[in-house]
Motif scaffolding. Structure first.
Motif, short mmCIF file in Angstrom:
data_model
loop_
_atom_site.label_atom_id
_atom_site.label_comp_id
_atom_site.label_asym_id
_atom_site.label_seq_id
_atom_site.Cartn_x
_atom_site.Cartn_y
_atom_site.Cartn_z
N MET G 120 0.86 -1.18 0.00
CA MET G 120 0.00 0.00 0.00
C MET G 120 0.90 1.23 0.00
O MET G 120 1.93 1.24 0.69
CB MET G 120 -0.85 -0.02 1.27
CG MET G 120 -1.78 1.16 1.37
SD MET G 120 -3.02 0.92 2.68
CE MET G 120 -1.98 0.71 4.09
N ASP G 121 0.49 2.24 -0.71
CA ASP G 121 1.30 3.47 -0.75
C ASP G 121 0.36 4.67 -0.66
O ASP G 121 -0.48 4.88 -1.53
CB ASP G 121 2.11 3.51 -2.05
CG ASP G 121 3.12 4.64 -2.06
OD1 ASP G 121 3.51 5.09 -0.97
OD2 ASP G 121 3.49 5.09 -3.16
N ILE G 122 0.54 5.45 0.40
CA ILE G 122 -0.33 6.60 0.65
C ILE G 122 0.44 7.87 0.34
O ILE G 122 1.49 8.11 0.93
CB ILE G 122 -0.78 6.62 2.13
CG1 ILE G 122 -1.52 5.32 2.48
CG2 ILE G 122 -1.65 7.83 2.42
CD1 ILE G 122 -1.87 5.19 3.95
N VAL G 123 -0.09 8.66 -0.59
CA VAL G 123 0.64 9.90 -0.94
C VAL G 123 -0.32 11.09 -1.02
O VAL G 123 -1.51 10.93 -1.29
CB VAL G 123 1.36 9.78 -2.30
CG1 VAL G 123 2.45 8.73 -2.24
CG2 VAL G 123 0.38 9.46 -3.41
N ARG G 124 0.25 12.27 -0.79
CA ARG G 124 -0.52 13.51 -0.94
C ARG G 124 -0.46 13.95 -2.40
O ARG G 124 0.64 14.05 -2.97
CB ARG G 124 0.07 14.59 -0.05
CG ARG G 124 -0.60 15.97 -0.26
CD ARG G 124 0.20 17.08 0.38
NE ARG G 124 0.02 17.17 1.81
CZ ARG G 124 -0.79 18.05 2.42
NH1 ARG G 124 -1.47 18.93 1.69
NH2 ARG G 124 -0.88 18.09 3.73
N GLN G 125 -1.60 14.21 -2.99
CA GLN G 125 -1.62 14.71 -4.35
C GLN G 125 -2.14 16.14 -4.32
O GLN G 125 -3.31 16.39 -4.04
CB GLN G 125 -2.55 13.83 -5.20
CG GLN G 125 -2.66 14.31 -6.63
CD GLN G 125 -3.83 13.65 -7.36
OE1 GLN G 125 -4.13 12.49 -7.15
NE2 GLN G 125 -4.51 14.42 -8.22
N PRO G 126 -1.24 17.09 -4.61
CA PRO G 126 -1.66 18.50 -4.56
C PRO G 126 -2.76 18.73 -5.59
O PRO G 126 -2.74 18.16 -6.68
CB PRO G 126 -0.39 19.27 -4.93
CG PRO G 126 0.74 18.30 -4.79
CD PRO G 126 0.16 16.95 -5.05
N ASP G 127 -3.73 19.56 -5.22
CA ASP G 127 -4.85 19.83 -6.12
C ASP G 127 -5.37 21.22 -5.76
O ASP G 127 -5.60 21.50 -4.58
CB ASP G 127 -5.93 18.76 -5.90
CG ASP G 127 -7.03 18.85 -6.94
OD1 ASP G 127 -7.62 19.94 -7.13
OD2 ASP G 127 -7.31 17.82 -7.58
N PRO G 128 -5.51 22.09 -6.75
CA PRO G 128 -5.97 23.46 -6.43
C PRO G 128 -7.34 23.47 -5.75
O PRO G 128 -7.61 24.35 -4.93
CB PRO G 128 -6.02 24.13 -7.80
CG PRO G 128 -5.93 23.05 -8.81
CD PRO G 128 -5.27 21.89 -8.18
#
Lengths: 147, 147, 147, 147, 147, 147, 147, 147, 147, 147
Positions: G120-128
């Motif tokens: 499992m890989d949890i990442v933050r995805q920037p989004d305006p």
């Protein structure tokens, strides 16, 4: 129409015609355990198998198609089964569950015994003190991976 | 004091000293399955066995007495087990439960496979595609009697 | 068609015709407890018995076949029964459960009282302070075996 | 302090000193079933009985007072008991529940078998095929009244 | 056919014809509480009563027979009732349960208030601050017996 | 510290000193039902009442403050109570629940019987066939409003 | 001593010292997902890893041994989680469960996505419009085998 | 008529005609995940989409209207799913639930990953050791606000 | 026939004819919240209202009578609702339950906020960051009385 | 140490010192609803807020750190709350759940009312017929997205 309808139709035909699971399995050419599970709505047949099953139990072409659809599995109506024969298996898991866990981990490390890459063989073992049910369960060990 | 206290003390000692269940079973002179179940609070030892267990895990005389008391059995904290290894066994009962029932009845008639006159043997089966866990369950068939 | 359908048909015929369980049992030649349990879908009849039952309740040949199929047992709709008569039995298990356990183990050691090699006899015991229901339960003691 | 503490103290003393329930019952002068249930926190002793129990298990005067307080009854940790011996009793209620109901109503009409005006007697019945546990349950029939 | 079918038929007729429970009770000659409970499938009518009920709600002879069969009791679809009026009663048991227990034991000793030798009377009590529902429950005290 | 601690301390003192709920209620000057419920952690005392209770059971000033805090209510450890005395009340709700609902609606229309603007009175009613527990429940009728 | 004690000690140390899971993972040299799961009592460390974890959180040698014992897995106190963040995941399984099943079977046939040979890989995805949590789950497909 | 009827009709047509979800999604012009969830009764189609779905599966105009009604969501028959494929997802939530919580909070602070502003993408990832199911879940982070 | 049948008929007509709850409420002349709850089988209409509802949804005279019968309330199929919109409300009760309790008690003392003398108003509140659902709940405070 | 310990310490201090939630909220400078929820272990404070809370309730520096850790949320001990005040809220969800769902969907389409981007305001509304509790719930509408 759904898979349960097919299962019920199969069982009704089985009772009416006096068919045995063993004879069905022979015609399909696989183990009685897997074939019975399939007829009871827990496994998925391919087209050729479905045709054989269909002929034995008198299923229509559309009903045979349902045998080839992956079913929603789980054959018991309650989380703790009430049927005495099935309950004894639940009890084995309840009483021996932690033991099974300890011994598999002692031998293999962290992981599980697969219930998918799995086979089961149920045989009668004659015994002068009363015949026994012997069941061999074989499941691939799947190790937890570090990542 | 109760049997759970003894079980916890045994497990704590096991971890601290790095004892294996297999070695305990050898000293007791019985199968690793039965002995482990006993150490985990599911079976009842006799006085001699309790003494051996007591010596291995450092139990007092009173604690050894508890090993000889029939415990309240059932080793799982919830009706549906959450631990993946134990859940796979629950899943086998759930998916194959009606199959097991059908096949035992087809062979033996109405009755059950005993979970009391019962033994279990867990072995590693080497396999080039990944070693397997093989488990043999043996239970006496007990027929329902008419009266 | 399934066993429940047969059970419902039996009960409907029983009410309509005013049949008693005792009279059914006499015709079958077995105890009223076992025969009633069978008619209620908990036991398995042989062919001869099924024929007798079938004649009494007006069952077809196919319905009689269902009486010879081992049923999925458990006669109650909820884990804790709501019916007051049946609940009292649940309460006896709840209040006296640990007592029963202690006394059987004190007398027999580790093991169980079988619910399979089992019989039950329900009789009215006249009593000036109000008649009593006397029930004798008889189950073979099955010892846990060491292995 | 509560009744559970007393029950645990009694059981701990029982294990340590090797006391049998039967010997306790004899000293109290009542049946082993009722006395054991009382020691396990399900029945209420009077002052004289509490003193006898207290002496046997080494209870203080305050602890003896707790034996005379009506306890919150129910001896099982889960609605469906996990212990195999107790589960068999639950199974009897599950499998035979509707049978017991039918037969008591057939004999007595609408009402219940009391679990309060009730007694139980557990005895070993020698049997060449394996000794049996015989249990006699006796409960007053209580009819539902119309009003 | 089963008792539920009869209950549903009674309720459907009641709504269609605008029958009140009180008027049914008067014709039967018993309390509105017992008669309503009977019509809702919780009590057992005798032949004469069943005939009266049958005439009011238009039941066939066979349906009247079902009114004379002891039903499987318990009128609620879930262990904790969702209907607000019925829930308030569950809440009274939940909040006052231990209080009721303490006070009955203080007055009577160990035993229970019978729910079988029992009657209930529901009346409107006019009150300037808002009329009240007054309910009198009367149950025979049944003492636990020592044996 | 929490309200449960206070409740346990009260009960422990009650057993040790042989205090009756009735005597406590008299000193507080309210009904035995409300006062007992309060002592069992289900109601909220004011400062003056808390002082009286505190003196009777030997509570500290801080413990008396807890008696004045509204508790999290509900006195039973399980949704379906196991104690036979309390279960009979649960059974009354189960068996008579729909009857109570029908009769209150027939008399008052849609709404409920309050469990808050509520009182309860438990009395012994002498009866030659065995004394009875009579309980009067009085709750304000609260109509559902249209809006 | 048991694994829960170790987990609590780790969390207490984490809060007191302000340690981040990411920093722990870096020192161990594995993913933050696996290492955090291990620290929370769901995975099994080897000796070297246990030593690193032990140093970070101040664990004794015996406590480090517990990190190397396969734990009883399952991190949630209730079958349906109450915590809103975790519930959303339960909801995804509830709402999309049958969809996931259909699509995996459409692509792969009968079988499962392993939760053991799994990462499992949890990442933050920037989004305006507001950053997103992106999670990649990767599990080996395990086909049901016919036998 | 209700949404379940439509779902069953869709699935029956799918099996009979051998339609794939992917082909449906293509015709609708959206992802296979969202479209399948919609066809399984978990999402709401607009008029144009409903028409396309209706044509594929042979739905009447009224049935197409039901596709545009927001359904009561939740696709599983039990709180803990019994189907092995879906259970593995439940297990991931059970085993990794607290880990997911910790890591999202470590990165984002208090809040949740939305299951509404959410998308899912299921793909096959070829792998010599056995192909894998890769699933990307993307949910907007929603912070708890102080107010 | 029962109230559920009427509710299903209303919803089916609503979908087929594209009726809005708001338009129904206007014709009835009451709030959309109460009228919708009534149409969904949770409230009781009077004769005049039932006629209006009947005309809108095409109900027979007998069906209109059912609208005037107090229903068994509770609109959800499971204790913990699976539908995401309704679950969020359950979550509010779960997360804020003790807070609501504390603050109402701090302001009003011991008692409850009535769910019977109760009204609800759901409105859209425009907001540049995304419109909001605003719900005003108003319930009479009902104090626990001492007696 | 865990967050529950802090919550209990806060409540104990609150009772001992007679602190009101409103006064705490004023010192923190936020609403009484959010601050109370935080003190009861359901929200996360920042460092400055934790210091204020810590001073009011006498918390150590380490305990203040725990106030800044995101807690495992859910404040109720059982899925269906037993406390009457909180139960009324559960009942509102049970009785009005489908109504709330219908009306929000009618106004906004498919989606939910957020329980995260959410606020609550509890106020006393004076009323000559008895003061009322008015609660305003405000949650952002979150639409399901197609993808």
């Amino acid at each position: 129409m759904n898979r349960n309808d097919i299962t019920e139709k199969i069982i009704t035909a089985k009772v009416a015609k006096g068919i045995t699971w063993e004879s069905v399995a022979k015609k399909v050419g696989l183990s009685k355990e897997w074939v019975t599970a399939g007829c009871l709505g827990q496994m998925t047949f391919d087209g050729k198998q479905a045709k054989i099953i269909g002929r034995i139990f008198g299923l229509t072409a559309e009903e045979q198609k349902w045998l080839q659809v992956v079913p929603y599995k789980g054959s018991l109506p309650t989380p703790v089964p009430t049927d005495p024969l099935i309950y004894r298996w639940y009890e084995i898991v309840s009483v021996y569950g932690t033991t099974i866990k300890e011994l598999i981990h002692e031998e293999f490390g962290d992981g599980i015994m697969s219930a998918i890459d799995f086979s089961m063989d149920i045989v009668r073992q004659p015994d002068p003190k009363g015949d026994r049910v012997n069941v061999v369960l074989s499941g691939k060990f799947l190790p937890y991976k570090q990542y």
